[in-house]
Enzyme design. Structure first.
Site, PDB file in Angstrom:
ATOM      1  N   PHE A  79      42.923  58.401  25.858  1.00 25.50           N
ATOM      2  CA  PHE A  79      43.322  57.503  26.934  1.00 25.50           C
ATOM      3  C   PHE A  79      44.408  58.147  27.791  1.00 25.50           C
ATOM      4  O   PHE A  79      44.329  58.180  29.016  1.00 25.50           O
ATOM      5  CB  PHE A  79      43.824  56.176  26.351  1.00 25.50           C
ATOM      6  CG  PHE A  79      44.206  55.167  27.399  1.00 25.50           C
ATOM      7  CD1 PHE A  79      43.265  54.280  27.896  1.00 25.50           C
ATOM      8  CD2 PHE A  79      45.502  55.108  27.893  1.00 25.50           C
ATOM      9  CE1 PHE A  79      43.602  53.349  28.877  1.00 25.50           C
ATOM     10  CE2 PHE A  79      45.852  54.193  28.868  1.00 25.50           C
ATOM     11  CZ  PHE A  79      44.896  53.304  29.362  1.00 25.50           C
ATOM     12  N   LEU A  99      53.372  18.693  29.903  1.00 29.04           N
ATOM     13  CA  LEU A  99      52.453  17.961  29.033  1.00 29.04           C
ATOM     14  C   LEU A  99      53.174  16.833  28.332  1.00 29.04           C
ATOM     15  O   LEU A  99      54.347  16.955  28.000  1.00 29.04           O
ATOM     16  CB  LEU A  99      51.897  18.905  27.956  1.00 29.04           C
ATOM     17  CG  LEU A  99      50.914  19.988  28.377  1.00 29.04           C
ATOM     18  CD1 LEU A  99      50.656  20.941  27.224  1.00 29.04           C
ATOM     19  CD2 LEU A  99      49.608  19.354  28.837  1.00 29.04           C
ATOM     20  N   GLU A 114      43.316  23.444  21.715  1.00 29.78           N
ATOM     21  CA  GLU A 114      43.848  24.797  21.910  1.00 29.78           C
ATOM     22  C   GLU A 114      45.195  24.918  21.222  1.00 29.78           C
ATOM     23  O   GLU A 114      45.850  23.918  20.944  1.00 29.78           O
ATOM     24  CB  GLU A 114      44.056  25.065  23.415  1.00 29.78           C
ATOM     25  CG  GLU A 114      42.783  25.071  24.208  1.00 29.78           C
ATOM     26  CD  GLU A 114      43.061  25.059  25.707  1.00 29.78           C
ATOM     27  OE1 GLU A 114      44.134  25.547  26.120  1.00 29.78           O
ATOM     28  OE2 GLU A 114      42.208  24.535  26.434  1.00 29.78           O
ATOM     29  N   LYS A 152      49.120  25.769  21.229  1.00 36.50           N
ATOM     30  CA  LYS A 152      50.190  25.667  22.232  1.00 36.50           C
ATOM     31  C   LYS A 152      51.109  26.869  22.051  1.00 36.50           C
ATOM     32  O   LYS A 152      51.940  26.908  21.152  1.00 36.50           O
ATOM     33  CB  LYS A 152      50.957  24.358  22.058  1.00 36.50           C
ATOM     34  CG  LYS A 152      51.929  24.085  23.195  1.00 36.50           C
ATOM     35  CD  LYS A 152      52.474  22.666  23.095  1.00 36.50           C
ATOM     36  CE  LYS A 152      53.338  22.287  24.285  1.00 36.50           C
ATOM     37  NZ  LYS A 152      54.507  23.117  24.468  1.00 36.50           N
ATOM     38  N   ASP A 200      53.979  29.481  22.465  1.00 36.67           N
ATOM     39  CA  ASP A 200      55.389  29.241  22.744  1.00 36.67           C
ATOM     40  C   ASP A 200      55.963  30.431  23.527  1.00 36.67           C
ATOM     41  O   ASP A 200      56.376  31.423  22.951  1.00 36.67           O
ATOM     42  CB  ASP A 200      56.132  29.071  21.409  1.00 36.67           C
ATOM     43  CG  ASP A 200      57.419  28.308  21.597  1.00 36.67           C
ATOM     44  OD1 ASP A 200      57.660  27.805  22.711  1.00 36.67           O
ATOM     45  OD2 ASP A 200      58.195  28.224  20.625  1.00 36.67           O
ATOM     46  N   TYR A 230      44.936  29.759  29.751  1.00 36.48           N
ATOM     47  CA  TYR A 230      44.318  28.532  29.263  1.00 36.48           C
ATOM     48  C   TYR A 230      43.813  27.567  30.325  1.00 36.48           C
ATOM     49  O   TYR A 230      43.253  26.538  29.979  1.00 36.48           O
ATOM     50  CB  TYR A 230      45.260  27.785  28.319  1.00 36.48           C
ATOM     51  CG  TYR A 230      46.658  27.584  28.859  1.00 36.48           C
ATOM     52  CD1 TYR A 230      47.720  28.238  28.288  1.00 36.48           C
ATOM     53  CD2 TYR A 230      46.890  26.734  29.925  1.00 36.48           C
ATOM     54  CE1 TYR A 230      49.001  28.070  28.770  1.00 36.48           C
ATOM     55  CE2 TYR A 230      48.163  26.555  30.410  1.00 36.48           C
ATOM     56  CZ  TYR A 230      49.213  27.225  29.837  1.00 36.48           C
ATOM     57  OH  TYR A 230      50.485  27.065  30.313  1.00 36.48           O
ATOM     58  N   LYS A 265      42.714  18.579  25.105  1.00 32.92           N
ATOM     59  CA  LYS A 265      42.353  18.301  26.498  1.00 32.92           C
ATOM     60  C   LYS A 265      40.981  17.641  26.553  1.00 32.92           C
ATOM     61  O   LYS A 265      40.077  18.037  25.815  1.00 32.92           O
ATOM     62  CB  LYS A 265      42.303  19.605  27.298  1.00 32.92           C
ATOM     63  CG  LYS A 265      43.636  20.318  27.364  1.00 32.92           C
ATOM     64  CD  LYS A 265      43.529  21.689  27.996  1.00 32.92           C
ATOM     65  CE  LYS A 265      44.878  22.377  27.901  1.00 32.92           C
ATOM     66  NZ  LYS A 265      44.833  23.779  28.301  1.00 32.92           N
ATOM     67  N   LYS A 314      53.043  18.293  18.763  1.00 31.85           N
ATOM     68  CA  LYS A 314      54.070  19.270  18.363  1.00 31.85           C
ATOM     69  C   LYS A 314      54.213  19.309  16.841  1.00 31.85           C
ATOM     70  O   LYS A 314      54.288  18.267  16.194  1.00 31.85           O
ATOM     71  CB  LYS A 314      55.418  18.856  18.971  1.00 31.85           C
ATOM     72  CG  LYS A 314      55.447  18.986  20.471  1.00 31.85           C
ATOM     73  CD  LYS A 314      56.326  20.152  20.881  1.00 31.85           C
ATOM     74  CE  LYS A 314      56.436  20.182  22.393  1.00 31.85           C
ATOM     75  NZ  LYS A 314      57.657  20.744  22.894  1.00 31.85           N
ATOM     76  N   CYS A 336      88.461  42.477   4.931  1.00 25.51           N
ATOM     77  CA  CYS A 336      87.168  43.155   4.922  1.00 25.51           C
ATOM     78  C   CYS A 336      86.698  43.360   3.481  1.00 25.51           C
ATOM     79  O   CYS A 336      87.445  43.874   2.656  1.00 25.51           O
ATOM     80  CB  CYS A 336      87.289  44.506   5.630  1.00 25.51           C
ATOM     81  SG  CYS A 336      85.772  45.475   5.527  1.00 25.51           S
ATOM     82  N   CYS A 338      86.801  47.397   2.877  1.00 25.31           N
ATOM     83  CA  CYS A 338      88.001  48.238   2.946  1.00 25.31           C
ATOM     84  C   CYS A 338      89.295  47.427   2.848  1.00 25.31           C
ATOM     85  O   CYS A 338      90.384  47.982   2.941  1.00 25.31           O
ATOM     86  CB  CYS A 338      87.997  49.082   4.213  1.00 25.31           C
ATOM     87  SG  CYS A 338      88.348  48.114   5.687  1.00 25.31           S
ATOM     88  N   CYS A 360      86.251  43.666  11.365  1.00 24.92           N
ATOM     89  CA  CYS A 360      87.139  44.548  10.614  1.00 24.92           C
ATOM     90  C   CYS A 360      87.629  45.602  11.598  1.00 24.92           C
ATOM     91  O   CYS A 360      86.830  46.367  12.130  1.00 24.92           O
ATOM     92  CB  CYS A 360      86.402  45.215   9.459  1.00 24.92           C
ATOM     93  SG  CYS A 360      87.359  46.577   8.765  1.00 24.92           S
ATOM     94  N   CYS A 395      86.711  52.313   7.483  1.00 25.11           N
ATOM     95  CA  CYS A 395      85.871  51.340   6.780  1.00 25.11           C
ATOM     96  C   CYS A 395      84.493  51.973   6.515  1.00 25.11           C
ATOM     97  O   CYS A 395      83.767  52.292   7.460  1.00 25.11           O
ATOM     98  CB  CYS A 395      85.755  50.093   7.653  1.00 25.11           C
ATOM     99  SG  CYS A 395      84.844  48.756   6.896  1.00 25.11           S
TER     100      CYS A 395
HETATM  101  P1  AMP Z   1      56.319  21.312  27.574  1.00 26.08           P
HETATM  102  O1  AMP Z   1      57.038  22.539  28.129  1.00 26.08           O
HETATM  103  O2  AMP Z   1      56.755  20.935  26.223  1.00 26.08           O
HETATM  104  O3  AMP Z   1      56.220  20.226  28.580  1.00 26.08           O
HETATM  105  O4  AMP Z   1      54.835  21.807  27.341  1.00 26.08           O
HETATM  106  C1  AMP Z   1      54.027  22.132  28.422  1.00 26.08           C
HETATM  107  C2  AMP Z   1      53.831  23.602  28.459  1.00 26.08           C
HETATM  108  O5  AMP Z   1      53.109  24.071  27.346  1.00 26.08           O
HETATM  109  C3  AMP Z   1      52.999  24.018  29.603  1.00 26.08           C
HETATM  110  O6  AMP Z   1      53.738  24.120  30.782  1.00 26.08           O
HETATM  111  C4  AMP Z   1      52.522  25.379  29.172  1.00 26.08           C
HETATM  112  O7  AMP Z   1      53.452  26.343  29.604  1.00 26.08           O
HETATM  113  C5  AMP Z   1      52.605  25.342  27.661  1.00 26.08           C
HETATM  114  N1  AMP Z   1      51.333  25.595  26.983  1.00 26.08           N
HETATM  115  C6  AMP Z   1      51.201  26.449  25.944  1.00 26.08           C
HETATM  116  N2  AMP Z   1      49.935  26.510  25.520  1.00 26.08           N
HETATM  117  C7  AMP Z   1      49.206  25.678  26.316  1.00 26.08           C
HETATM  118  C8  AMP Z   1      47.824  25.327  26.382  1.00 26.08           C
HETATM  119  N3  AMP Z   1      46.923  25.834  25.522  1.00 26.08           N
HETATM  120  N4  AMP Z   1      47.449  24.470  27.339  1.00 26.08           N
HETATM  121  C9  AMP Z   1      48.353  23.948  28.210  1.00 26.08           C
HETATM  122  N5  AMP Z   1      49.673  24.236  28.202  1.00 26.08           N
HETATM  123  C10 AMP Z   1      50.103  25.107  27.258  1.00 26.08           C
HETATM  124 ZN    ZN Z   2      86.432  47.218   6.726  1.00 21.01          ZN
END
Ligand code: AMP
Ligand code: ZN
Length: 664
Positions: free
Chosen positions: A34, A81, A110, A112, A114, A221, A284, A308, A402, A405, A420, A426
């Site tokens: 690559f 949401l 789906e 969620k 983070d 998503y 959804k 959640k 410490c 030391c 320290c 140390c």
């Molecule tokens: P909240 O921030 O708690 O209001 O949650 C809403 C946020 O969840 C959305 O703005 C998205 O950024 C996030 N999110 C993560 N996964 C998903 C998903 N599969 N579908 C929709 N929103 C999602």
């Molecule tokens: Zn020390």
């Protein structure tokens, strides 16, 4: 084959490999192959700037700087949401829905993710814009940074619509997050707290080359357009996948409420098998027609609901509080726990952060405590089960000296951590600093590992990194497990480190807050250790991206006599303490203080070379035109909107030749 065909062929091929690797996790060629292809493409593009393409796979490495991210309006509002936390909440929601729409309702379930939400705009299959959620109506244009994320397609495949937005989440997978933290700790910086904040912080970094280095991913998503070529959410996910987006395969179609609940239960238990963090699932309504009928409340769609997960907790006994001393002298209290299972791993230790945290929660040895794994990687103690406190229990008295030391600890105004102050006496600090000095990204001394450093210090052979250069084979051979050959290699490795370039030596010195990037900046600007040592606080903060914290630390380091004498000794031994003549030959400060924007295609140099020329001559490159811009270097095909903007602001537009003349 003509050159144009060869270039576009390579671009297509590399795009496909990128997709195989980053989206499908299924590479079909080696990294080496690559890289070779990428290099070839880079060479061809350099030789033929007339075929410039802003979406070429060679531009994933970033390099453009953004000072202020422009605020732009979303074409389609980004809603948040509604949240639910129980089966009952969910069932209520389903009842409400069934009253509002006719016929059977199916759901897409789906994960969620983070992270930080993002909206990507595509026109004619090309990525045009990437905007953060902001307040849902307007967000920040972070296109330059998002383009460096390898799983974001710059060019789509298949039969995509002409114009649409796609929403997703920018996340930092756990492995990558941990690797980043290891590096930070090596540089004496505090580790990032959790992947989510680090991902969203990454999008706002000024230097896109820094963003390119971070192992971010983009999981998609939801699609938005005037007209969409599918009738359900689930089909939409499949289409997005076909067009080249990374859409995790965990999404599932559920025909009944029970199937929805099964999905929730399954992922509540298996969330830790995923390579990234999720904080719940999203349900959804599958049919887009029904979604439209349901519509939106002021804040969120009526057709979707987040479920959640509760943060995972375990309860166990805290056997003992111990204290660790880091390379910088920072003291970290550690809770040694009765081993307990939490989120799929056995936890034996948890961070207690600092003295205030212990006092606030009244945590004591012998207590039964609640341990939680939230967004953070290291589990933490969130509370004490007071009903189980042993009768003879006594409040925790934080250490005053410490543990290594016995020097009295200090705590600076406004800082949470105790330190320290015995920097030079140390043992863990001494060993830690030398270990940092020899580490791979610093002096990279072959034949010398962290354990050997400890051995050398504990046997009184070295006290600091300058001592390394005075070691002899004869001194080393008697050490435990040290064969003649390894002693020889060790000394050779130390000798070879004298060739390591200045910027890495500067990083190796272990000045607090001077990580790799800052070391590079300082080395480039000041060119020698002597110049840095003479710089005042004001000089330093005047530099781009050097804050007060870093500046103070640099000044304090060189104000210390011992540090100056260490540096002097390194110099005497021939370690590189200035930029080499070769590197210097191409640098001037002819463009000092001038801010440039580069636009269009150039005949004699590539855009990347042009930017490097600007920087090597002391100028700065910015991604967008503003009142502060001094010059726009305009090539062929300069964007018309840039031209209007530059003229409006009275910014001087110069040609490639004008520019080359300036630095000649
Ligand atoms: P909240 O921030 O708690 O209001 O949650 C809403 C946020 O969840 C959305 O703005 C998205 O950024 C996030 N999110 C993560 N996964 C998903 C998903 N599969 N579908 C929709 N929103 C999602
Ligand atoms: Zn020390």
């Amino acid at each position: 084959m003509d050159i144009k065909q060869q270039i576009t062929g390579l671009r297509d091929e590399l795009r496909q490999h990128n997709y195989n690797y980053y989206v499908l996790d299924n590479p079909t060629i080696s990294d080496y192959e690559f890289d070779e292809k990428l290099k070839l493409l880079q060479q061809l593009e350099k030789a033929h700037p007339e075929f410039y393409d802003p979406n070429s796979p060679t531009l994933r490495v970033g390099g453009e700087i953004t000072k202020n991210f422009e605020t732009v309006s979303h074409r389609f509002r980004m809603y948040s949401l509604d949240n639910s936390y129980s089966k009952d909440d969910l069932e209520d929601w389903e009842k409400r829905i069934k009253k509002l729409v006719d016929g059977p309702v199916e759901y897409t379930c789906e994960l969620k993710y983070d992270g930080a939400s993002i909206s990507l705009t595509y026109e004619q299959g090309k990525l045009i814009k990437a905007v953060t959620r902001g307040d849902g109506v307007q967000g920040d244009d972070v296109t330059i940074n998002v383009k460096t994320i390898k799983s974001v397609p710059l060019q789509l495949m298949g039969d995509y619509p002409d114009s649409f937005d796609i929403r997703g989440e920018i996340i930092l997978p756990l492995k990558g997050f941990e690797a980043m933290n290891e590096e930070r700790v090596e540089a004496g910086e505090d580790p990032y707290r959790n992947p989510r904040n680090t991902a969203s912080g990454s999008l706002k970094l000024q230097d896109s080359a820094e963003v390119a280095k971070r192992p971010l991913e983009c999981l998609l998503y939801s699609l938005k357009a005037e007209r969409l070529p599918f009738a359900t959410q689930f089909e939409g996910l499949q289409k997005a996948r076909d067009w080249g987006f990374k859409v995790p395969s965990e999404a599932k179609l559920a025909k009944t409420t029970d199937e929805v609940l099964d999905y929730i239960n399954y992922w509540d238990q298996h969330r830790h098998d995923l390579p990234y963090e999720i904080d719940g699932v999203v349900i959804k309504v599958n049919n887009l027609q029904q979604q439209e009928e349901l519509g939106y409340t002021a804040k969120s769609p009526r057709w979707a609901m987040a479920y959640k997960f509760k943060a995972e907790q375990a309860i166990t006994v805290l056997n003992k509080i111990t204290y660790q001393v880091g390379r910088t002298g920072a003291i970290t209290p550690v809770a040694n726990l009765e081993p307990v299972e939490l989120a799929g791993t056995i936890v034996k230790r948890a961070s207690l952060h600092n003295a205030d945290q212990i006092a606030k929660l009244d945590i004591r040895e012998g207590d039964t405590v609640y341990v939680e794994k939230g967004g953070e990687i290291i589990p933490k103690i969130v509370g004490v089960e007071f009903s189980k406190r042993p009768p003879q229990s006594m409040p925790t008295v934080y250490i005053t000296h410490c543990p290594e030391c016995h020097t009295p600890l200090v705590r600076k105004e406004g800082e949470a951590q105790h330190y320290c102050p015995n920097t030079d006496g140390c043992p863990p600090q001494i060993i830690g600093r030398i270990q940092h000095f020899i580490s791979r990204k610093a002096m990279d001394i072959e034949g010398l590992g962290g354990e050997t450093v400890a051995l050398l210090v504990n046997n009184g052979l070295i006290q600091n990194y300058a001592d390394l250069y005075e070691l002899t084979e004869a001194q080393v051979i008697p050490l435990e497990r040290m064969a003649e050959k390894s002693a020889e290699n060790l000394i050779k490795g130390i000798e070879a480190s004298k060739l390591i370039p200045f910027e890495r030596v500067l990083f190796a010195l272990g000045v607090r807050f001077v990580g790799e990037t800052v070391a590079k900046k300082l080395a480039k600007h000041y060119k020698s250790i002597d110049a840095i040592a003479e710089a005042t606080l004001e000089d330093l903060v005047a530099l781009d991206e050097i804050g007060e914290k870093i500046a103070e630390s640099v000044v304090a380091f060189f104000n210390t006599l011992e540090h100056r004498s260490l540096v002097q000794r390194l110099k005497n031994h021939g370690v590189q303490l200035e930029i080499s003549a070769a590197a210097l030959a191409n640098q001037t400060d002819k463009l000092q203080g001038k801010i440039f924007v580069v636009s269009g295609v150039f005949a004699k140099v590539t855009r990347e070379e042009l930017k490097k020329l600007i920087e090597d001559n002391g100028g700065k490159v910015s991604g967008s035109i503003s009142g502060k811009t001094n010059y726009v270097v305009a090539g062929e095909n300069m964007g018309p909107s840039k031209k209007v903007k530059a003229e409006g602001l009275g910014v001087t537009i110069i040609s490639e030749d004008d520019f080359l003349e300036m630095i000649a």
